[in-house]
Scaffold this motif. Structure first.
Motif, PDB file in Angstrom:
ATOM      1  N   MET A 179      54.184 -13.446 -50.600  1.00  0.00           N
ATOM      2  CA  MET A 179      54.142 -13.156 -49.169  1.00  0.00           C
ATOM      3  C   MET A 179      52.711 -12.936 -48.686  1.00  0.00           C
ATOM      4  SD  MET A 179      57.024 -13.409 -47.705  1.00  0.00           S
ATOM      5  CE  MET A 179      56.534 -12.640 -46.166  1.00  0.00           C
ATOM      6  N   SER A 180      51.917 -12.257 -49.489  1.00  0.00           N
ATOM      7  CA  SER A 180      50.523 -12.013 -49.129  1.00  0.00           C
ATOM      8  C   SER A 180      49.761 -13.324 -48.986  1.00  0.00           C
ATOM      9  CB  SER A 180      49.861 -11.124 -50.188  1.00  0.00           C
ATOM     10  OG  SER A 180      48.509 -10.876 -49.870  1.00  0.00           O
ATOM     11  N   LYS A 181      49.992 -14.231 -49.920  1.00  0.00           N
ATOM     12  CA  LYS A 181      49.328 -15.540 -49.872  1.00  0.00           C
ATOM     13  C   LYS A 181      49.749 -16.314 -48.626  1.00  0.00           C
ATOM     14  CE  LYS A 181      48.798 -19.822 -52.543  1.00  0.00           C
ATOM     15  NZ  LYS A 181      49.210 -20.553 -53.757  1.00  0.00           N
ATOM     16  N   VAL A 192      45.795  -7.890 -45.893  1.00  0.00           N
ATOM     17  CA  VAL A 192      47.257  -7.927 -45.831  1.00  0.00           C
ATOM     18  C   VAL A 192      47.795  -6.791 -46.675  1.00  0.00           C
ATOM     19  CG1 VAL A 192      49.338  -9.260 -46.329  1.00  0.00           C
ATOM     20  CG2 VAL A 192      47.266 -10.438 -45.562  1.00  0.00           C
ATOM     21  N   GLY A 193      48.687  -5.982 -46.097  1.00  0.00           N
ATOM     22  CA  GLY A 193      49.223  -4.840 -46.834  1.00  0.00           C
ATOM     23  C   GLY A 193      50.733  -4.732 -46.707  1.00  0.00           C
ATOM     24  N   PHE A 194      51.377  -4.297 -47.805  1.00  0.00           N
ATOM     25  CA  PHE A 194      52.819  -4.046 -47.830  1.00  0.00           C
ATOM     26  C   PHE A 194      53.048  -2.613 -48.296  1.00  0.00           C
ATOM     27  CE2 PHE A 194      52.176  -8.542 -48.708  1.00  0.00           C
ATOM     28  CZ  PHE A 194      52.982  -9.135 -47.747  1.00  0.00           C
ATOM     29  N   PHE A 195      53.937  -1.918 -47.598  1.00  0.00           N
ATOM     30  CA  PHE A 195      54.149  -0.499 -47.888  1.00  0.00           C
ATOM     31  C   PHE A 195      55.634  -0.190 -47.981  1.00  0.00           C
ATOM     32  CE2 PHE A 195      50.100  -1.035 -45.901  1.00  0.00           C
ATOM     33  CZ  PHE A 195      49.257  -0.182 -46.585  1.00  0.00           C
ATOM     34  N   LEU A 196      55.973   0.649 -48.961  1.00  0.00           N
ATOM     35  CA  LEU A 196      57.358   1.048 -49.192  1.00  0.00           C
ATOM     36  C   LEU A 196      57.520   2.515 -48.828  1.00  0.00           C
ATOM     37  CD1 LEU A 196      60.181   0.428 -50.385  1.00  0.00           C
ATOM     38  CD2 LEU A 196      59.274   1.157 -52.605  1.00  0.00           C
ATOM     39  N   LEU A 197      58.566   2.814 -48.070  1.00  0.00           N
ATOM     40  CA  LEU A 197      58.868   4.193 -47.703  1.00  0.00           C
ATOM     41  C   LEU A 197      60.055   4.685 -48.519  1.00  0.00           C
ATOM     42  CD1 LEU A 197      58.621   3.847 -43.819  1.00  0.00           C
ATOM     43  CD2 LEU A 197      56.905   4.828 -45.342  1.00  0.00           C
ATOM     44  N   THR A 198      59.931   5.871 -49.118  1.00  0.00           N
ATOM     45  CA  THR A 198      61.038   6.468 -49.861  1.00  0.00           C
ATOM     46  C   THR A 198      61.245   7.892 -49.386  1.00  0.00           C
ATOM     47  OG1 THR A 198      59.643   7.318 -51.648  1.00  0.00           O
ATOM     48  CG2 THR A 198      60.494   5.078 -51.894  1.00  0.00           C
ATOM     49  N   THR A 211      46.100  -6.484 -50.341  1.00  0.00           N
ATOM     50  CA  THR A 211      44.688  -6.690 -50.651  1.00  0.00           C
ATOM     51  C   THR A 211      44.048  -5.377 -51.083  1.00  0.00           C
ATOM     52  OG1 THR A 211      44.234  -6.479 -48.276  1.00  0.00           O
ATOM     53  CG2 THR A 211      44.363  -8.703 -49.175  1.00  0.00           C
ATOM     54  N   ALA A 212      42.906  -5.479 -51.765  1.00  0.00           N
ATOM     55  CA  ALA A 212      42.263  -4.306 -52.373  1.00  0.00           C
ATOM     56  C   ALA A 212      41.954  -3.212 -51.354  1.00  0.00           C
ATOM     57  CB  ALA A 212      40.989  -4.743 -53.089  1.00  0.00           C
ATOM     58  N   PHE A 213      41.693  -3.591 -50.116  1.00  0.00           N
ATOM     59  CA  PHE A 213      41.342  -2.602 -49.091  1.00  0.00           C
ATOM     60  C   PHE A 213      42.395  -1.512 -48.971  1.00  0.00           C
ATOM     61  CE2 PHE A 213      41.861  -1.167 -44.671  1.00  0.00           C
ATOM     62  CZ  PHE A 213      40.616  -0.591 -44.450  1.00  0.00           C
ATOM     63  N   PHE A 214      43.675  -1.873 -49.079  1.00  0.00           N
ATOM     64  CA  PHE A 214      44.744  -0.903 -48.855  1.00  0.00           C
ATOM     65  C   PHE A 214      44.923   0.066 -50.021  1.00  0.00           C
ATOM     66  CE2 PHE A 214      45.885  -4.198 -45.770  1.00  0.00           C
ATOM     67  CZ  PHE A 214      45.974  -3.408 -44.638  1.00  0.00           C
ATOM     68  N   PHE A 215      44.203  -0.157 -51.108  1.00  0.00           N
ATOM     69  CA  PHE A 215      44.201   0.792 -52.213  1.00  0.00           C
ATOM     70  C   PHE A 215      42.996   1.725 -52.137  1.00  0.00           C
ATOM     71  CE2 PHE A 215      46.774  -2.753 -53.661  1.00  0.00           C
ATOM     72  CZ  PHE A 215      47.843  -2.127 -54.279  1.00  0.00           C
ATOM     73  N   VAL A 273      48.808  -6.871 -41.179  1.00  0.00           N
ATOM     74  CA  VAL A 273      47.699  -7.816 -41.332  1.00  0.00           C
ATOM     75  C   VAL A 273      46.610  -7.401 -40.352  1.00  0.00           C
ATOM     76  CG1 VAL A 273      49.161  -9.712 -42.110  1.00  0.00           C
ATOM     77  CG2 VAL A 273      48.629  -9.503 -39.688  1.00  0.00           C
ATOM     78  N   MET A 274      45.343  -7.554 -40.766  1.00  0.00           N
ATOM     79  CA  MET A 274      44.237  -7.064 -39.935  1.00  0.00           C
ATOM     80  C   MET A 274      43.070  -8.044 -39.962  1.00  0.00           C
ATOM     81  SD  MET A 274      44.197  -2.937 -40.625  1.00  0.00           S
ATOM     82  CE  MET A 274      43.137  -3.016 -42.050  1.00  0.00           C
ATOM     83  N   HIS A 275      42.289  -7.995 -38.891  1.00  0.00           N
ATOM     84  CA  HIS A 275      41.056  -8.777 -38.805  1.00  0.00           C
ATOM     85  C   HIS A 275      40.041  -7.973 -38.004  1.00  0.00           C
ATOM     86  CE1 HIS A 275      38.265 -12.112 -38.221  1.00  0.00           C
ATOM     87  NE2 HIS A 275      38.964 -12.784 -39.130  1.00  0.00           N
TER      88      HIS A 275
END
Length: 472
Positions: A179-181, A192-198, A211-215, A273-275
């Motif tokens: 999906m990121s690709k 591009v970032g994906f986040f899971l809520l629990t 992408t590395a930025f979101f870490f 997604v960001m720019h």
């Protein structure tokens, strides 16, 4: 007579350029032709083309980008109303016409026509300009509709390909990486970032594929802002020019699209997604991203459920160590592929007395404490497992007997020092290598024999298979 001839020539030119407008469905070519036509038919005026972000095209064109926050209210009025607007400047002795390039379905731009050294446009010029603008607007609309239809076909192909790929039982990491690709390719996004809520997590979990930025710590500012907005009403966000109070030297991302992942009316997570460039993403990008996330939500949920089920099968519910079946499989594979390995069988000393004294709830808690100490003292490729009841086990692939005994002794000391209520453990250690014929059943038996001796000779100690052979 001369004037009439001049007017006739201009209208003939208008017919020619109108025909040119409609010979192509390439929006860039139409824009070029529009500018050339205005310059040729109206050479005494300065012409500039004003386009919105959605219709912005070739950067080399003399295009002025109208923003709704700027002071050029007349140009905005022409764009919004679809009617010609005039602006006069007595101080500069000039007039400006703002002529909308209008089709049947909307306005696609505004021509800014500047007449220097005069405060009035001749009526004949205004009439000609209106005809030229109307023809240009229709041509732009046709090109826009054609390219939009091509884009919609392409989007459908992307959605179909994505749905097909996601429904092929991918692992969670594979699903998110794919999906990121896709999003990077479709939207030219920088991040591009994906986040899971629990329910049990205070903060959203960053999923693989992001992408590395979101870490990084820098991402927290954006993630907190987005999650605050999404959790309020579960709606998607389309932001053209975000300005957050960022840390000095921190990269600013102005264009953001964020889509919630909703399954069975429950917010499961979200994608971003960001720019850095403002107004970088189009509204068509936003609609496509919504479709992609909608189609991926079910696949994401299925991947998570499948992997959770796998974890339940191979994980002990109480201690969160691996199951005995999983341990058996790992040892059998290791004995086929590796050169050596060490097995440690662990038993909690006097565990029945602890249960009788403090109750089974405290006993379970002590088991969990010991399991956590095991997990903290082994490597990622080592296997900690619940053997059964109060017996636990560790398998150390590619580890010598000496190293395995050292790990076992360290665990015995830590458990006696750190457990509460205090408890001790006894360990039996066995070992195998390629130099001798062996089986995993016999490996277990040697460790069990060593553990039996440890329990019978004082407990709170480590006994090896060598010690066991000597004792027998």
């Amino acid at each position: 007579m001369v004037m009439k001839l001049f007017e006739a020539n201009r209208y003939q030119e208008l017919i020619k350029v109108t025909e040119k407008f409609h010979t192509t469905l390439d929006k860039d070519v139409v824009l070029d032709e529009v500018l050339i036509a205005f310059q040729e038919i109206l050479p005494l005026y300065s012409n500039f083309l004003l386009l919105t972000h959605d219709h912005y095209s070739k950067s080399e064109l003399p295009i002025i980008d109208p923003e709704y926050e700027n002071e050029n209210i007349t140009a905005i009025n022409a764009f919004v109303s679809g009617n010609i607007q005039m602006e006069e400047s007595f101080a500069e002795n000039r007039s400006i016409l703002y002529v909308p390039l209008k089709g049947k379905q909307g306005v696609y731009g505004v021509m800014q026509i500047i007449a220097s050294d005069t405060l009035n446009f001749p009526e004949s010029d205004i009439e000609l300009i209106a005809l030229l603008a109307n023809s240009a607007g229709n041509a732009l609309e046709n090109a826009h509709r054609y390219q939009k239809s091509l884009q919609e076909i392409n989007n459908l192909q992307i959605i179909n390909e994505t749905s097909h790929r996601l429904n092929s039982n991918l692992r969670l990491a594979e699903t998110m990486t794919y999906m990121s690709k896709q999003m990077k390719q479709c939207f030219a996004a920088q991040e591009v970032g994906f986040f899971l809520l629990t329910e049990n997590q205070g903060r959203p979990k960053v999923l693989p594929g992001s992408t590395a930025f979101f870490f990084s710590k820098q991402a927290k500012l954006y993630v907190d802002y987005i999650i605050g907005k999404i959790q309020t009403d579960n709606k998607s966000l389309f932001i053209g020019d975000l300005n957050l109070p960022t840390i000095e030297d921190m990269v600013n991302f102005h264009s953001i699209m964020a889509i919630p992942m909703i399954q069975s009316q429950i917010l499961k997570g979200f994608s971003i997604v960001m720019h850095q460039k403002a107004f970088f993403f189009s509204f068509d990008n936003f609609k496509l991203m919504q479709s992609l996330i909608h189609h991926s939500s079910l696949a994401l949920t299925n991947s998570m459920l499948r992997e959770e089920l796998e974890r339940m099968i191979i994980t002990d519910h109480l201690t969160k160590l691996h199951s005995r079946n999983y341990l058996d499989e790992k040892i059998q594979r290791s004995m086929k592929e590796d050169e050596e390995g060490t097995f440690i069988l662990i038993d909690l000393d006097n565990f029945k007395d602890l249960n009788d004294t403090y109750g089974h709830q405290v006993g379970d808690n002590v088991l969990i404490q010991v399991a956590n100490l095991i997990k903290a003292n082994i490597r990622g490729n080592d296997v900690g497992a619940r053997w059964g009841g109060e017996e636990l086990a560790i398998y150390l692939p590619k580890v010598s007997m000496e190293a395995g005994v050292s790990i076992a002794k360290r665990l015995v000391e830590k458990i006696a020092d750190c457990s509460n209520p205090t408890i001790t453990v006894s360990c039996g250690v066995s070992y195998w290598n390629k130099d001798r014929l062996d089986t995993y059943n016999y490996l277990f038996k040697r460790a069990d024999d060593a553990l039996y001796i440890a329990k019978g000779t004082g407990k709170n100690r480590v006994v090896t298979q060598i010690d066991s052979i000597r004792a027998s």
